[in-house]
Write an enzyme that holds these catalytic residues in place. Structure first.
Site, short mmCIF file in Angstrom:
data_model
loop_
_atom_site.label_atom_id
_atom_site.label_comp_id
_atom_site.label_asym_id
_atom_site.label_seq_id
_atom_site.Cartn_x
_atom_site.Cartn_y
_atom_site.Cartn_z
CB ALA A 83 15.67 13.35 -29.41
CG ASP A 84 19.33 17.68 -30.88
OD1 ASP A 84 19.22 17.82 -32.10
OD2 ASP A 84 18.80 18.46 -30.06
CD GLU A 103 11.90 21.16 -29.11
OE1 GLU A 103 11.93 21.12 -30.34
OE2 GLU A 103 12.89 20.89 -28.40
C1 5RP Z 1 14.66 21.22 -31.75
C2 5RP Z 1 14.88 19.81 -31.31
C3 5RP Z 1 14.82 18.75 -32.36
O1 5RP Z 1 13.88 17.81 -31.99
C4 5RP Z 1 16.16 18.13 -32.49
O2 5RP Z 1 17.12 19.11 -32.78
C5 5RP Z 1 16.18 17.05 -33.59
O3 5RP Z 1 16.04 17.65 -34.83
P1 5RP Z 1 16.00 16.82 -36.17
O4 5RP Z 1 14.72 16.06 -36.19
O5 5RP Z 1 16.08 17.87 -37.25
O6 5RP Z 1 17.20 15.91 -36.20
O7 5RP Z 1 15.10 19.51 -30.17
O8 5RP Z 1 14.85 22.13 -30.69
#
Ligand code: 5RP
Length: 220
Positions: A83-84, A103
């Protein structure tokens, strides 16, 4: 401990939630990639995976993991993805990698959603990370106007980016998301927007959070 080491630790921990002889859903991004590396060690214990993006599908295939089309499966036992941002109630912002629509579909089919992230992703109020939304190209101006009118913030079209579904991503900056469930529903009503990156009405069930002291397990 580096950020990547924390991501690796949660990816490894997530293997405990993989039920044998089932099909699982796999997310997209750097943390999900660490999970795929870890999953390779037990690839013969599962039936296979539904991938949330083309890049994840290719990565899984490169490890010899079988891919299933979502329309051919009856159930997905667990969905594992990064997640972000996450708040303490496990409402999430996702879509930094632009894969939010697939997703969200796989997450909504799965019995359980295990989110894996390093500790930088846990915040009090979400919105510092720009909220991604996927938009049909012909509707982009309309959608931007509606966003400004309905929820505020400043929408920017992500440059040089086309989703796996052939659409654009608009990133909304400057939000303070105090009621993510309500905002997700408001955004769902904007015509021309395919999906928004708030995973709140179907948030994570469990967040595995990587910290320098080890993996914290947070239940939703
Ligand atoms: C992709 C997403 C990813 O889960 C999110 O961006 C987190 O990425 P990362 O694990 O590289 O920090 O939602 O669409």
């Amino acid at each position: 401990m580096t950020q990547d080491e924390m991501k690796q630790a949660v990816a490894q921990e997530a293997l405990k939630y993989v039920a044998k002889d089932t099909i699982i859903g796999v997310g997209t991004g750097s943390t999900a990639n660490f999970f795929i590396d870890a999953l390779a060690s037990m690839k013969n214990d599962i039936k296979g995976c539904v991938a949330s993006s083309i890049v994840t599908q290719k990565n899984l295939e490169s490890h010899g993991i079988k891919i299933f089309d979502l329309n051919t499966v009856e159930a997905i036992s667990v969905y594992i993805d990064g997640a972000d941002e996450s708040d303490a109630k496990l409402n999430l912002i996702k879509g930094g990698g632009g894969a939010l629509t697939r997703e969200k579909i796989v997450a909504s089919v799965a019995d359980k959603f295990i989110c894996i992230a390093d500790e930088s992703k846990l915040v009090n109020v979400m919105g510092d990370f720009p909220l991604p939304v996927e938009v049909i190209p012909m509707a982009v101006n309309h959608v931007k106007h509606q966003i400004t009118k309905i929820i505020g913030g400043t929408p920017f079209v992500r440059e040089n980016f086309i989703t796996d579904n052939g659409n654009l991503i608009v990133d909304i900056k400057g939000l303070k998301i105090t009621d993510p469930k309500a905002m997700e529903i408001q955004l769902n009503n904007i015509v021309g927007m395919v999906t928004n990156g708030l995973f709140a009405n179907r948030g994570a069930d469990i967040l595995l959070l990587g910290t320098p002291k080890g993996v914290r397990v947070i239940e939703g």
